[in-house]
Design a protein around this motif. Sequence first.
Motif, mmCIF file in Angstrom:
data_model
loop_
_atom_site.group_PDB
_atom_site.id
_atom_site.type_symbol
_atom_site.label_atom_id
_atom_site.label_comp_id
_atom_site.label_asym_id
_atom_site.label_seq_id
_atom_site.Cartn_x
_atom_site.Cartn_y
_atom_site.Cartn_z
ATOM 1 N N PRO A 109 -6.156 12.515 2.134
ATOM 2 C CA PRO A 109 -5.062 11.336 1.846
ATOM 3 C C PRO A 109 -3.566 11.544 1.976
ATOM 4 C CG PRO A 109 -5.794 12.894 -0.134
ATOM 5 C CD PRO A 109 -6.561 13.438 1.210
ATOM 6 N N GLN A 137 -0.002 9.823 1.405
ATOM 7 C CA GLN A 137 0.990 9.079 0.845
ATOM 8 C C GLN A 137 2.279 8.584 1.499
ATOM 9 O OE1 GLN A 137 0.530 8.238 -2.704
ATOM 10 N NE2 GLN A 137 -1.234 9.157 -2.404
ATOM 11 N N SER A 189 1.014 -1.294 -0.023
ATOM 12 C CA SER A 189 0.178 0.057 -0.002
ATOM 13 C C SER A 189 0.791 1.278 -0.064
ATOM 14 C CB SER A 189 -0.732 -0.184 1.167
ATOM 15 O OG SER A 189 -1.738 1.379 1.144
ATOM 16 N N THR A 190 0.570 2.227 -1.008
ATOM 17 C CA THR A 190 1.238 3.483 -0.992
ATOM 18 C C THR A 190 0.436 4.744 0.005
ATOM 19 O OG1 THR A 190 0.386 3.625 -2.983
ATOM 20 C CG2 THR A 190 2.541 2.586 -2.805
ATOM 21 N N SER A 191 -0.758 4.248 0.230
ATOM 22 C CA SER A 191 -1.531 5.580 0.625
ATOM 23 C C SER A 191 -2.519 5.229 1.711
ATOM 24 C CB SER A 191 -2.278 6.381 -0.625
ATOM 25 O OG SER A 191 -2.980 5.538 -1.008
ATOM 26 N N ILE A 201 5.818 7.192 1.110
ATOM 27 C CA ILE A 201 7.054 7.097 -0.016
ATOM 28 C C ILE A 201 8.209 6.405 0.596
ATOM 29 C CG2 ILE A 201 8.612 8.563 -1.208
ATOM 30 C CD1 ILE A 201 6.368 10.976 -0.667
ATOM 31 N N VAL A 210 6.007 10.113 5.037
ATOM 32 C CA VAL A 210 4.797 10.380 4.651
ATOM 33 C C VAL A 210 4.783 11.856 4.024
ATOM 34 C CG1 VAL A 210 3.437 8.524 6.179
ATOM 35 C CG2 VAL A 210 4.084 10.936 7.060
ATOM 36 N N SER A 211 3.801 12.061 3.064
ATOM 37 C CA SER A 211 3.750 13.162 2.604
ATOM 38 C C SER A 211 1.985 13.346 2.617
ATOM 39 C CB SER A 211 4.238 13.293 1.328
ATOM 40 O OG SER A 211 3.732 14.475 0.685
#
Length: 162
Positions: A89, A91, A71-73, A93, A107-108
């Motif tokens: 949301p 993200q 999972s990326t988000s 990374i 995280v972003s």
Amino acid sequence: MRRVIAIAAAAITLAGCSSFSSSDSFSYFRSAPPTVQVQLESTPPGADARTSLGPGCKTPCRVSVTPPEGSTSFLVNYSMPGVQPASVPVQVIKESGGMFSADTFRVSPNPVMAELRPPPPPPKPEHKPMRPRRPKPAAAATAPAATGSAFPDPGQGAPPQR
């Protein structure tokens, strides 16, 4: 006797290999799943913030999340009485660490910020447009205005004097 010893040694060797070849035994070589720190903030403060991965708190706060494999988000949901809920949301990374260092995750955005707004006013019921009032009909003259009538027309003024 040599045969018995050879068979016993082969059996022990193969038994060791079979237990080592299972996928569970390789988990010893895997690193623990990464956890990332996420700062949660809201305007106004004091909102309930909960990630879609589970952890949550009252803002402003910090939570540790473990992103699921692949999972990326994920989402951060904010709620507070008297305001509209919000979702942000986030993200995840993954940055490769190279041959001799572990991968790192970030995280972003971080901090995750949400502005909670009051709900819109309820819609006003629609009123039908009012019709303009009809003018009252003018009072009809009691006698028709004829030329040379004995009665003067009240709208014309006094009759000429001779």
